[in-house]
Design an enzyme around this catalytic site. Structure first.
Site, PDB file in Angstrom:
ATOM      1  N   HIS A  91       1.836   1.843  -3.292  1.00  0.00           N
ATOM      2  CA  HIS A  91       0.941   2.851  -3.864  1.00  0.00           C
ATOM      3  C   HIS A  91       1.552   4.247  -3.900  1.00  0.00           C
ATOM      4  O   HIS A  91       0.875   5.215  -4.208  1.00  0.00           O
ATOM      5  CB  HIS A  91      -0.392   2.858  -3.118  1.00  0.00           C
ATOM      6  CG  HIS A  91      -1.156   1.581  -3.271  1.00  0.00           C
ATOM      7  ND1 HIS A  91      -2.386   1.359  -2.697  1.00  0.00           N
ATOM      8  CD2 HIS A  91      -0.858   0.436  -3.943  1.00  0.00           C
ATOM      9  CE1 HIS A  91      -2.815   0.135  -3.006  1.00  0.00           C
ATOM     10  NE2 HIS A  91      -1.896  -0.441  -3.745  1.00  0.00           N
ATOM     11  N   ASP A 116       0.849  -1.202   0.000  1.00  0.00           N
ATOM     12  CA  ASP A 116       0.000   0.000   0.000  1.00  0.00           C
ATOM     13  C   ASP A 116       0.883   1.250   0.000  1.00  0.00           C
ATOM     14  O   ASP A 116       1.991   1.209  -0.525  1.00  0.00           O
ATOM     15  CB  ASP A 116      -0.978  -0.055   1.186  1.00  0.00           C
ATOM     16  CG  ASP A 116      -2.235   0.767   0.924  1.00  0.00           C
ATOM     17  OD1 ASP A 116      -2.117   1.922   0.504  1.00  0.00           O
ATOM     18  OD2 ASP A 116      -3.349   0.246   1.136  1.00  0.00           O
TER      19      ASP A 116
END
Ligand SMILES: *[C@@H]1O[C@H](CO)[C@@H](O)[C@H](O)[C@H]1NC(C)=O
Ligand SMILES: *[C@@H]1O[C@H](CO)[C@@H](O)[C@H](O)[C@H]1NC(C)=O
Ligand SMILES: *[C@@H]1O[C@H](CO)[C@@H](O)[C@H](O)[C@H]1NC(C)=O
Ligand SMILES: *[C@@H]1O[C@H](CO)[C@@H](O)[C@H](O)[C@H]1NC(C)=O
Ligand SMILES: *[C@@H]1O[C@H](CO)[C@@H](O)[C@H](O)[C@H]1NC(C)=O
Ligand SMILES: *[C@@H]1O[C@H](CO)[C@@H](O)[C@H](O)[C@H]1NC(C)=O
Ligand SMILES: *[C@@H]1O[C@H](CO)[C@@H](O)[C@H](O)[C@H]1NC(C)=O
Ligand SMILES: *[C@@H]1O[C@H](CO)[C@@H](O)[C@H](O)[C@H]1NC(C)=O
Length: 434
Positions: free
Chosen positions: A283, A260
């Site tokens: 991310h 993430d």
């Protein structure tokens, strides 16, 4: 060695720990070339082990060494060391100038545990070995948000070159993002610092968190450096470093590869500096999300300087929900290299990762004074720049300076710019097509 010898050696060792090191790209930040550090680390460990067993009491002028092994921590597979760590923590925290030691070459198993202050004075936790989370989800009380929680501590240092392992595989398998038939529930954050002032976290490996890896919440004056944070790309919600309601934080010289956000800076954070960061997979570096559930959120004075993002879904991102209010302002992203990043530069004011209504609303978190300077590299999609700002509250004072992004070799590259007041300086490519 005499007792005085011990004290002296320790003094030198402690004094030598303040040094930092340079270049981050080519070496593992935990193991810098400075051999001095390693020797000192070994010596401290040696000191500690004989110290704890043989030479108590310690003169009150010396740092007091507390070794978890003295509290019957086993450090082998299967044994639960939670109680030993609790007791060792209490002893160290309640003593003046203490150093709590987690020895090398051992793996200690812990259930969720709170390490609470206030402590008596400045205090250091040295993690040389490995601290591993209990694998059994039943060891976590319902709705537990934390695995290792450090709270209400001042002048606190955590370091040592050891490893903190969230052992998160079971949690990932039970995430609704992985198994869509399961309900969405939160998993614990591996390491949380809550309400800490004057905090230093350095030279640690944190891996395979149950959910987020490292969170700073309601902290003031934090230096986090030389961290290596890793989890597989497919591990759900495993943010690297999460900064929330925290002021004056410097994150330096760290490598973050997770499933993430690399670094997420969320509500109530101010004066955040991230320098020499390598991200990916994951991310990317994110401000937000802000304004979820119509909330009023503020983030300001953020600088991200010298970062390399590789194969991340986003590069530098600001994300806000419709219906929120507050602001995200005075944010600088500079000297950043993108390697196959899907959305290298992105502001999304229509962020929505839940089903249901994600519609346009009259209010939004106001995004202003954002500088993108010297950002280069390769986009993995043709839209290298994407400003999707709120129609009702446009982005203001957005500056692109010396930005040069290409889409894999010669394919054409685009910028999409909606509701944004934009200035460009130097060479900027791509430029807005709309
Ligand atoms: C830790 O393990 C390493 C590698 O196996 C070994 O070289 C070292 O001597 C060990 N240290 C201690 C304190 O046992
Ligand atoms: C932390 O350090 C500050 C500044 O040196 C000092 O004023 C404060 O008393 C210290 N707090 C503790 C708990 O040691
Ligand atoms: C305690 O820590 C504070 C802040 O980290 C520092 O300013 C102070 O000098 C330290 N005090 C001692 C006695 O080490
Ligand atoms: C998803 O969860 C359901 C319900 O617990 C379970 O029966 C199924 O085996 C899981 N699927 C996978 C791929 O793990
Ligand atoms: C953090 O580092 C800065 C120098 O970059 C130093 O001035 C400050 O005292 C450090 N703070 C803590 C809490 O270690
Ligand atoms: C946010 O406000 C909008 C408009 O007032 C309302 O329709 C919506 O239900 C609110 N959402 C939440 C989560 O409160
Ligand atoms: C913007 O943020 C930086 C820190 O990143 C700070 O030094 C500067 O004073 C801020 N500028 C304004 C106008 O607040
Ligand atoms: C631009 O950033 C790169 C790192 O991405 C750095 O090597 C270079 O020196 C920077 N250029 C300037 C003019 O600061």
């Amino acid at each position: 060695m005499s007792q005085l010898g011990h004290v002296l050696a320790l003094f030198i060792i402690l004094a030598s720990f303040s040094s930092s090191f340079g270049s981050y790209q080519h070496q593992d930040p935990l193991y810098p070339p400075a051999s001095k550090r390693t020797i000192h680390d070994r010596r401290l460990e040696f000191e500690t082990q004989s110290f704890g067993l043989t030479t108590r009491p310690i003169p009150f002028t010396s740092p007091k060494l507390v070794n978890v092994d003295d509290f019957r921590a086993k450090g082998d597979h299967g044994a639960d060391d939670t109680e030993s760590f609790s007791k060792a923590w209490r002893e160290a925290c309640d003593s003046k100038d203490s150093v709590l030691v987690v020895p090398r070459n051992m793996t200690y198993h812990l259930k969720p545990i709170a390490f609470s202050g206030p402590c008596k004075s400045n205090f250091t936790l040295k993690v040389y070995g490995t601290i591993q989370a209990s694998r059994r989800r039943s060891d976590y009380p319902k709705h537990t948000q934390h695995w290792l929680l450090f709270e209400n501590i001042q002048n606190f240092t955590v370091e040592g070159g050891g490893t903190i392992d969230g052992n998160g595989r079971k949690w990932w398998k039970n995430s609704c993002k992985v198994n869509k038939t399961l309900p969405c529930t939160n998993a614990p954050t591996a390491v949380t610092f809550l309400n800490c002032n004057n905090l230093r976290v350095a030279n640690l490996r944190i891996k395979n968190a149950q959910q987020m890896h490292l969170t700073f919440q309601k902290c003031v004056n934090v230096n986090a450096s030389n961290l290596v944070i890793t989890a597989p790309w497919y591990s759900p919600n495993t943010d690297g470093i999460h900064v929330t309601e925290t002021q004056n934080i410097k994150i330096q010289n760290s490598v973050i590869r997770t499933g993430d956000d690399c670094i997420a800076i969320v509500a109530g954070s101010k004066n955040v500096e991230a320098t020499d960061i390598a991200c990916g997979p994951g991310h990317g570096i994110s401000i937000g999300s802000l304004g979820a559930g119509n909330s009023t959120d503020f983030v300001s004075d953020v600088i991200v300087n010298r970062a390399i993002l590789s194969k991340t879904t986003n590069g530098v991102r600001i994300k806000t929900w419709q219906g929120g209010s507050g602001h995200a302002k005075n944010i600088t992203f500079q000297n950043i290299e993108m390697h196959n990043v899907k959305n290298p530069i992105i502001i999304n004011q229509y962020y929505c990762d839940r089903k249901g209504s994600c519609l346009d609303q009259a209010s939004a978190v106001k995004v202003s004074n954002v500088v993108y300077k010297n950002i280069t590299g390769i986009s993995a999609s043709e839209e290298a720049i994407n400003f999707k700002c709120s129609k009702s509250v446009p982005c203001q004072g957005i500056l692109l300076e010396d930005v040069n992004l290409v889409y894999q070799e010669d394919a054409s590259v685009k910028a999409s710019c909606e509701s944004v007041r934009l200035t460009s300086q130097g060479k900027v490519s791509p430029r807005c097509s709309n």
